[in-house]
Design an enzyme around this catalytic site. Structure first.
Site, PDB file in Angstrom:
ATOM      1  N   CYS A 137      -2.073  -4.331   6.555  1.00  0.00           N
ATOM      2  CA  CYS A 137      -1.877  -2.978   7.099  1.00  0.00           C
ATOM      3  C   CYS A 137      -1.834  -3.015   8.623  1.00  0.00           C
ATOM      4  CB  CYS A 137      -2.995  -2.051   6.635  1.00  0.00           C
ATOM      5  SG  CYS A 137      -3.191  -2.065   4.846  1.00  0.00           S
ATOM      6  N   CYS A 184       0.820  -1.210   0.000  1.00  0.00           N
ATOM      7  CA  CYS A 184       0.000   0.000   0.000  1.00  0.00           C
ATOM      8  C   CYS A 184       0.847   1.250   0.000  1.00  0.00           C
ATOM      9  CB  CYS A 184      -0.894   0.080   1.235  1.00  0.00           C
ATOM     10  SG  CYS A 184      -2.202  -1.106   1.302  1.00  0.00           S
TER      11      CYS A 184
END
Ligand SMILES: [Zn+2]
Length: 144
Positions: free
Chosen positions: A104, A35
């Site tokens: 994440c 990401c």
């Protein structure tokens, strides 16, 4: 069903403990390539207890929500207790994350460990390196 739980949205829109601690006892910075998230964790540690935790995260909403929740979870804990916090516990506290966003939350766990390791290094405290992420052989993240 909404992609993100209310808790995730709340921590994303109103993240707790954002910022830096100028005289932090431990600072950990981790990132992931997927990401482009970068997470920096600051810990203020006194008598082996985490008195304060702050973070700066540049990245997706899941990374911000995870780091916000992680700082809430480690505050007031001993260093050992903070090291035992897993990304799964962060995800559970958030009420879940979409599967493709779980990586994440891993950053939140790793940033805590990286900050504690920095604290150990600065204070000459011996520790078991196997308990910390080996980021050189990990594809999902890298120490920055
Ligand atoms: Zn992310």
């Amino acid at each position: 069903m909404a992609l993100y739980t209310d808790t995730v949205m709340d921590h994303f829109m109103h993240p707790r403990n954002v910022g830096e601690i100028a005289d932090a006892d431990g600072v950990g910075e981790v990132g992931n390539a997927k990401c482009g998230d970068i997470m920096k964790m600051y810990l203020k540690i006194k008598n082996n207890v985490i008195e304060d935790a702050k973070f700066e995260t540049f990245g997706c909403g899941s990374a911000i929500a995870s780091s916000s929740m992680a700082t809430e979870m480690v505050k007031g804990k001993t260093v050992d207790e903070a090291l035992a916090v897993t990304n799964r516990q962060v995800v559970d506290a958030l009420g879940g994350l979409p599967a493709h966003k779980l990586h994440c939350s891993v950053l939140a766990e790793e940033s805590i460990k990286a900050a504690v390791r920095d604290y150990y290094d600065k204070n000459g405290i011996a520790y078991d390196r196997s308990g910390f992420p080996d980021c050189e052989s990990c594809e999902g993240c890298h120490m920055v």
